[in-house]
Design a protein around this motif. Structure first.
Motif, mmCIF file in Angstrom:
data_model
loop_
_atom_site.group_PDB
_atom_site.id
_atom_site.type_symbol
_atom_site.label_atom_id
_atom_site.label_comp_id
_atom_site.label_asym_id
_atom_site.label_seq_id
_atom_site.Cartn_x
_atom_site.Cartn_y
_atom_site.Cartn_z
ATOM 1 N N THR A 141 0.958 -0.992 0.029
ATOM 2 C CA THR A 141 0.147 0.043 -0.057
ATOM 3 C C THR A 141 0.744 1.251 0.091
ATOM 4 N N LEU B 87 2.250 3.994 1.170
ATOM 5 C CA LEU B 87 2.170 4.838 2.403
ATOM 6 C C LEU B 87 3.506 4.926 2.584
ATOM 7 N N ASP C 247 5.211 5.334 5.426
ATOM 8 C CA ASP C 247 5.582 4.458 6.289
ATOM 9 C C ASP C 247 6.419 3.334 5.992
ATOM 10 N N ASN C 248 5.323 2.568 4.843
ATOM 11 C CA ASN C 248 5.752 1.404 4.320
ATOM 12 C C ASN C 248 6.962 1.430 3.565
#
Lengths: 333, 340
Positions: A180, A182, A184-185
Motif C-alpha cells: 500500500t 504509504l 511509512d511502508n
C-alpha cells in the motif's frame, strides 16, 4: 502443469500462425495510411511472437529460474509461513511466473535498456512515468527486473489504496510483493535495503486521455522527501508504449467521484468491443533505465526547493521518453 | 524476619475469565504475592490463597478492597467485549468500571495499573501501514461503532500518563488472542467453516494466551509505563491461518456478505457483527518492537501452538459455567468475555 503449459503454448502458436496468415492476406490488399501501417506492424509482431513460441525462448529455462529465485530468497525476511511483513509470498510469485513471462515476453514483447543501472544491492527508489489506464507498466518494470536483470531484483511497488482494496487484484498485488502506497511502508522497505517503485504522477498519470499521451503530469513530492530523508539513490525510468495499450477518450469524472474510484476511462473502442476495450492491446513496451541520481538536502525543505529536485528527475524521465518515441518504429513493433 | 521481602498485593479484575485465571495461577505461584480477584462471576477451582470478590466494580463495595489492602499492582482484565450485550450495559461496564478503578488507584496510591486493551482498537483499514505503531490513530470505531467504549477506555488509561504521572500506567494492546479464551478470533477458528470474503486474504496476527500472560507479567515490572503492542511470532494470511486450524473457509462474495452476516446474526448462527467483516478484508498488523525492547517480551508459542490451543476441546471450567448461566437467562451477569 508442464503438459498443460505445452498445450496452451501449442494453442497460442496455432492462433498466432492463423493471425499471421490472415494479416499477410490483408497486407496484399495494400491499403494506404495508418490502418495499413498498423496491419503491417501487427503482422510483424505476430511473426515475432510466432518465432518466440517456436524457439520456446520466451520461457526461462528451469535451472536459470531456480537460480534467480534462490538469489532473491537469500535476501528476504520471510517467516515460517513463507510471507514477509507486507504479505509478500515468493512461493506465490514462483507459481504465477509463467503468466508474468507470457505477458512480458509475448503480449508486450518488452524491450529493456540499461537495466544494469539499477543497483544490484542496497536501497533504491525506482521512479517512472505512469500510463496506460491499467498498471501494466508497473508489472513490466517489476518483471523486467526479475527476468532481464542478472542478478535479479525484487521490486516493491507502491500501489494506490483503491487498487489494494479491490478483491482478487489487491490480494494478488500483495502476494507479489506490492505494498500500500504509504510513506511509512516505503521507509521500512528502504531501511531493509529494498528497491521501491513509485509513480509520482499517481492516478492522474495513468488515467491520461489518448490526446495527452507522453505528456508527463505533475509529479508528487513525497518520493523526493523520502529519498532525502533516507539518503536513497533514485533510478529514473521511462516506459514507452504503454500509453497506446488502451485508448481513452476522456474520463467520466463525476461518476468516478460518485463511486469514489480514482478514474473511469471512456474508451471509444468500447462501442466496438464492449468491456474488452479495457483489455490492453499487445503494444510493444520499451523500458529505459536512467543513471541513478543521488540528492542531498533537507527533506523538510520548502516546496520550491524540493520541486527543483523533483524537476531534475522528471526531466531525466522526459528525455528518456523522448528518446523512446524517437527510436520506436511503431506501436506494435 | 527482618530480611523478608515485602509482600506484593495484586488485584486482578475479570479474574474468572480465561485470561484472568491464567494470570492468577501464574502470579500466585510466585513467592510473596497475594492475589485478589474482582469479578461478578464465580471463580471455580480457585487456589485457596487467592481472595475472590464477587462484586461489580461500579458498586461501592469495590472500594473497600483498596481501602483494606495495600495494593501494589492492578491488572485490569475485566473489560467486556460481547457484541450481543446490550450497548448501554456494555458502555457503562467498561467505561464507568475502568474510571472507578483508575480513581481507586489514584486515591489509594497504587503504584501501577496494567490495562489489557486490544490490538483491535486500530481497526482494519486498507491504508493501514504494515507496522502499526502505538501512536497510530485508533480508528476501529469508524466502521464498527460498538467498539467505541474500548477505545475510550484505552484513551482514559492513557490520560493518566499526565493526570497522575506518579502512577505507572501500562496499556497493552495484544493481537488476536488464541487459546481457551472465548474471543472473536478463537471462536472464528472453532467454526466448522470460518467465513471469508472472496478475493480477500489479509494478514493476521495471533498470539497464544500464555504469551499474553507473560507480557502482562512483564508489564508489571516497576519503572515501566506506556502503551505497548503485544504480538505473536509472525503474521500470516488469513487463509493460511484457517488451513493451520484444519478448516475449510466458506467464501462469501463481499458485496452481499454484510447482508448475509446481518441475517445470520439475527438468527444467532453467526457471532460476528456485519461491521466486523472488514477484519476479513483488510489487515491491521501491529508493530511489536516497543514491547520487545522495553518489556523484553518475546512470544515463545508459535502460531501453530496458538491455533491448537484455540481448538482444544476441553476448554476450561468457566465454559460449563458460561453455558449454564446462558440457559438461566443470566447472560448479562456472566458475559464478561475478555476480548482483547
Amino acid at each position: 502443469m508442464d503438459r498443460r503449459l505445452d498445450q496452451a503454448q501449442e494453442r497460442i502458436e496455432r492462433i498466432a500462425n492463423a493471425a499471421w496468415q490472415q494479416l499477410a492476406v490483408a497486407d496484399d490488399v495494400r491499403r494506404r495510411g495508418l490502418p495499413a501501417r498498423i496491419a503491417r506492424e501487427v503482422r510483424e509482431a505476430a511473426g515475432e511472437v510466432r518465432d518466440l513460441l517456436q524457439s520456446g525462448s520466451w520461457r526461462m529455462p528451469e535451472p536459470e529460474l531456480r537460480r534467480r529465485v534462490d538469489h532473491l530468497l537469500a535476501n528476504m525476511n520471510l517467516n515460517e509461513f513463507g510471507v514477509d511483513a507486507f504479505g509478500f509470498s515468493p512461493n506465490y510469485v514462483a507459481k504465477v511466473i509463467p503468466v508474468i513471462e507470457a505477458i512480458h515476453r509475448l503480449w508486450f514483447r518488452a524491450e529493456v535498456y540499461d537495466i544494469e543501472r539499477v543497483p544490484a544491492f542496497g536501497r533504491c527508489l525506482l521512479i517512472a512515468n505512469h500510463s496506460g489506464q491499467l498498471p501494466f507498466d508497473g508489472m513490466v518494470i517489476g518483471s523486467s527486473l526479475l527476468l532481464d536483470r542478472d542478478p535479479p531484483r525484487m521490486v516493491r511497488g507502491m500501489v494506490e489504496k483503491f487498487a489494494i482494496s479491490l478483491p482478487v487484484f489487491g490480494t494478488l498485488c500483495m502476494r507479489c510483493g506490492q505494498i500500500t502506497g504509504l510513506p511509512d511502508n516505503c521507509r521500512r522497505l528502504l531501511a531493509d535495503e529494498e528497491a521501491v517503485m513509485v509513480f509520482p504522477e499517481g492516478a492522474h498519470g495513468i488515467a491520461k486521455p489518448f490526446s495527452q499521451r507522453y505528456k508527463l503530469t505533475r509529479f508528487g513530492h513525497g518520493f523526493m522527501r523520502l529519498a532525502l530523508e533516507t539518503q536513497t539513490p533514485i533510478v529514473p525510468i521511462a516506459v514507452v508504449g504503454a500509453e497506446e495499450q488502451i485508448i481513452n477518450a476522456g474520463n467520466f469524472e463525476l461518476l468516478a467521484k460518485l463511486l469514489s474510484t480514482p478514474s473511469i476511462p471512456l474508451p471509444p473502442l468500447a462501442l466496438l468491443l464492449g468491456p474488452l476495450a479495457m483489455m490492453p492491446m499487445p503494444v510493444k513496451y520499451r523500458v529505459y533505465y536512467g543513471e541513478p541520481m543521488q540528492f542531498e538536502g533537507d527533506p523538510n525543505d520548502d516546496d520550491a526547493v524540493i520541486a527543483r529536485k523533483v524537476g531534475e528527475v522528471r526531466g531525466a524521465i522526459e528525455s528518456m521518453v523522448a528518446r523512446g518515441l524517437r527510436e520506436r518504429r511503431g506501436y506494435f513493433v | 524476619m527482618a530480611g523478608r521481602r515485602k509482600r506484593t498485593t495484586v488485584v486482578i479484575t475479570g479474574i474468572a475469565g480465561r485470561l484472568g485465571q491464567l494470570l492468577a495461577r501464574r502470579l500466585h505461584r510466585q513467592v510473596d504475592t497475594q492475589v485478589i480477584g474482582i469479578d461478578r462471576r464465580a471463580f471455580h477451582r480457585r487456589p485457596k490463597d487467592i481472595e475472590h470478590n464477587r462484586i461489580d466494580l461500579r458498586r461501592k463495595a469495590a472500594e473497600d478492597i483498596f481501602r483494606t489492602h495495600n495494593v501494589d499492582v492492578i491488572f485490569h482484565l475485566g473489560l467486556m467485549h460481547n457484541p450481543r450485550q446490550d450497548q448501554g450495559e456494555h458502555f457503562s461496564w467498561n467505561i464507568i468500571g475502568t474510571q472507578r478503578l483508575l480513581e481507586f488507584a489514584a486515591r489509594y496510591q497504587v503504584p501501577k495499573v496494567v490495562l489489557i486493551s486490544s490490538g483491535d482498537v486500530y481497526g482494519p483499514q486498507v491504508d493501514n501501514p504494515a507496522f502499526l505503531s502505538e501512536d497510530a490513530p485508533l480508528l476501529a470505531a469508524q466502521r464498527f461503532a460498538a467498539i467505541r467504549d474500548l477505545i475510550a477506555v484505552d484513551m482514559m488509561a492513557q490520560s493518566y500518563f499526565w493526570k497522575m504521572p506518579e502512577l505507572e500506567t501500562v496499556v497493552l494492546r495484544p493481537a488476536h488472542i488464541l487459546g481457551g479464551v472465548r474471543n472473536a478470533m478463537s471462536n472464528y477458528l472453532r467454526m466448522p467453516h470460518p467465513p471469508t470474503l472472496f478475493g480477500y486474504d489479509p494478514l493476521m496476527q495471533v498470539i497464544h494466551e500464555e504469551d499474553v500472560v507473560s507480557a502482562i507479567v512483564a508489564a508489571a515490572r516497576p519503572g515501566l509505563r506506556g502503551v505497548f503492542n503485544v504480538v505473536g511470532p509472525s503474521a500470516l494470511p488469513l487463509r493460511q491461518l484457517i488451513a493451520a486450524a484444519g478448516k475449510t473457509p466458506l467464501d462469501l462474495p463481499h458485496p452481499i456478505a454484510p447482508m448475509i452476516a446481518r441475517r445470520a446474526w439475527t438468527l444467532r448462527l453467526l457471532d460476528i457483527p456485519a461491521a466486523e467483516l472488514d477484519w476479513l478484508r483488510f489487515a491491521a498488523t501491529l508493530d511489536g518492537s516497543r514491547a520487545r525492547e522495553q518489556l523484553g517480551f518475546e512470544a515463545v508459542y508459535s502460531v501453530r501452538d496458538a491455533v491448537a490451543a484455540a481448538l482444544r476441546r476441553s476448554v476450561f471450567e468457566g465454559e460449563a459455567d458460561f453455558v449454564r448461566l446462558k440457559s438461566n437467562a443470566d447472560f448479562a451477569a456472566a458475559d464478561v468475555a475478555h476480548r482483547p
